[in-house]
Structures are given as structure tokens and as C-alpha cells.
Motif scaffolding. Sequence first.
Motif, PDB file in Angstrom:
ATOM      1  N   ILE A 119      69.311  31.079  55.510  1.00  0.00           N
ATOM      2  CA  ILE A 119      68.836  30.607  56.814  1.00  0.00           C
ATOM      3  C   ILE A 119      68.369  29.156  56.719  1.00  0.00           C
ATOM      4  CG2 ILE A 119      67.005  30.910  58.540  1.00  0.00           C
ATOM      5  CD1 ILE A 119      67.290  33.937  58.078  1.00  0.00           C
ATOM      6  N   ALA A 120      67.712  28.793  55.627  1.00  0.00           N
ATOM      7  CA  ALA A 120      67.251  27.413  55.455  1.00  0.00           C
ATOM      8  C   ALA A 120      68.436  26.453  55.349  1.00  0.00           C
ATOM      9  CB  ALA A 120      66.373  27.310  54.209  1.00  0.00           C
ATOM     10  N   PHE A 121      69.442  26.805  54.573  1.00  0.00           N
ATOM     11  CA  PHE A 121      70.618  25.932  54.454  1.00  0.00           C
ATOM     12  C   PHE A 121      71.373  25.854  55.768  1.00  0.00           C
ATOM     13  CE2 PHE A 121      70.524  26.699  49.718  1.00  0.00           C
ATOM     14  CZ  PHE A 121      70.142  25.399  49.429  1.00  0.00           C
ATOM     15  N   TRP A 122      71.458  26.970  56.491  1.00  0.00           N
ATOM     16  CA  TRP A 122      72.129  26.944  57.791  1.00  0.00           C
ATOM     17  C   TRP A 122      71.361  26.044  58.762  1.00  0.00           C
ATOM     18  CZ3 TRP A 122      70.413  28.926  62.559  1.00  0.00           C
ATOM     19  CH2 TRP A 122      71.354  28.855  63.576  1.00  0.00           C
ATOM     20  N   SER A 174      71.937  22.486  57.817  1.00  0.00           N
ATOM     21  CA  SER A 174      73.289  22.021  58.118  1.00  0.00           C
ATOM     22  C   SER A 174      73.457  21.709  59.598  1.00  0.00           C
ATOM     23  CB  SER A 174      74.323  23.055  57.685  1.00  0.00           C
ATOM     24  OG  SER A 174      74.266  24.192  58.513  1.00  0.00           O
ATOM     25  N   THR A 175      72.675  22.357  60.464  1.00  0.00           N
ATOM     26  CA  THR A 175      72.784  22.042  61.884  1.00  0.00           C
ATOM     27  C   THR A 175      72.102  20.727  62.233  1.00  0.00           C
ATOM     28  OG1 THR A 175      70.794  23.319  62.412  1.00  0.00           O
ATOM     29  CG2 THR A 175      72.912  24.471  62.548  1.00  0.00           C
ATOM     30  N   THR A 176      71.208  20.248  61.366  1.00  0.00           N
ATOM     31  CA  THR A 176      70.554  18.968  61.648  1.00  0.00           C
ATOM     32  C   THR A 176      71.356  17.787  61.141  1.00  0.00           C
ATOM     33  OG1 THR A 176      69.283  19.049  59.595  1.00  0.00           O
ATOM     34  CG2 THR A 176      68.273  20.007  61.543  1.00  0.00           C
TER      35      THR A 176
END
Length: 124
Positions: free
Chosen positions: A53-56, A59-61
Motif C-alpha cells: 500500500i505504501a509503494f502504491w 507511485s501515485t504521487t
Amino acid sequence: MTDQNHHDDLGTFAAILNSRLAISARIVRAKSFALQCVGWLIAFVMMGTGLVIAFWGYSTTISPVPAADIAANAISDAFRRAQIRTIVSGTMTLSPDAELTLAKDQRVKLMEGDLPLRNSSRSS
């Protein structure tokens, strides 16, 4: 013989009791090991889920377009859509050969008698 049988029976009873306690202790240790493994499994699954969840979220930022370009485009779009309306009053002196050009849909209201105007042949 009774005394000997009594000691043998007591020793046998103690051995049986000891083996049953040992079996119970092994069962309890096996259960505790299983519960500990389940706890570790849950902890690793939760950590993995948190990392995913942290990497996702990270990645959206991230964008392939630099932030300066995004900000510049947003500001230019805002200026392009902005409508500026103003009222100017006062006295303005122009040279005799000055020409004024109005933008599309731009209007100018002049007070009557304040300004002598000449109509140019090039005006539309």
C-alpha cells in the motif's frame, strides 16, 4: 510380596503419570508453536500489505511530468480563462498620430463631449 508389588504398582503408576504429563506438555508445546507460527504469518502478511500500500501510494504521487511544468500549465490555464473587468477614469493624453486597437469583444465607453475623436479609414 505385597510390599514389593506395592512399590512396583506405585512405580508403574508414577511412570504412567509421568509419560502422560510429558505427552500433554508436548501437545501444549506443539499448539503454542502453531499459534506462534500463525502470529508470525499474520505479522508478515500485515507488513507486506503495508509495504504494498505504501509503494502504491508513493507511485501515485510520482509523475513523469516535472512539477514545474504542471504548475506552469495550471497558472497559464487560469490566466487564459480569467475575465478581467475594470473601470478606468481620468484624463489621458495621446499624441496626434496615436491609434487605439481594441481586442475582440472589448468595449470602451467615453463620456460625451470629453474627447474629440477622428474616425480612421482603417477602422472597422
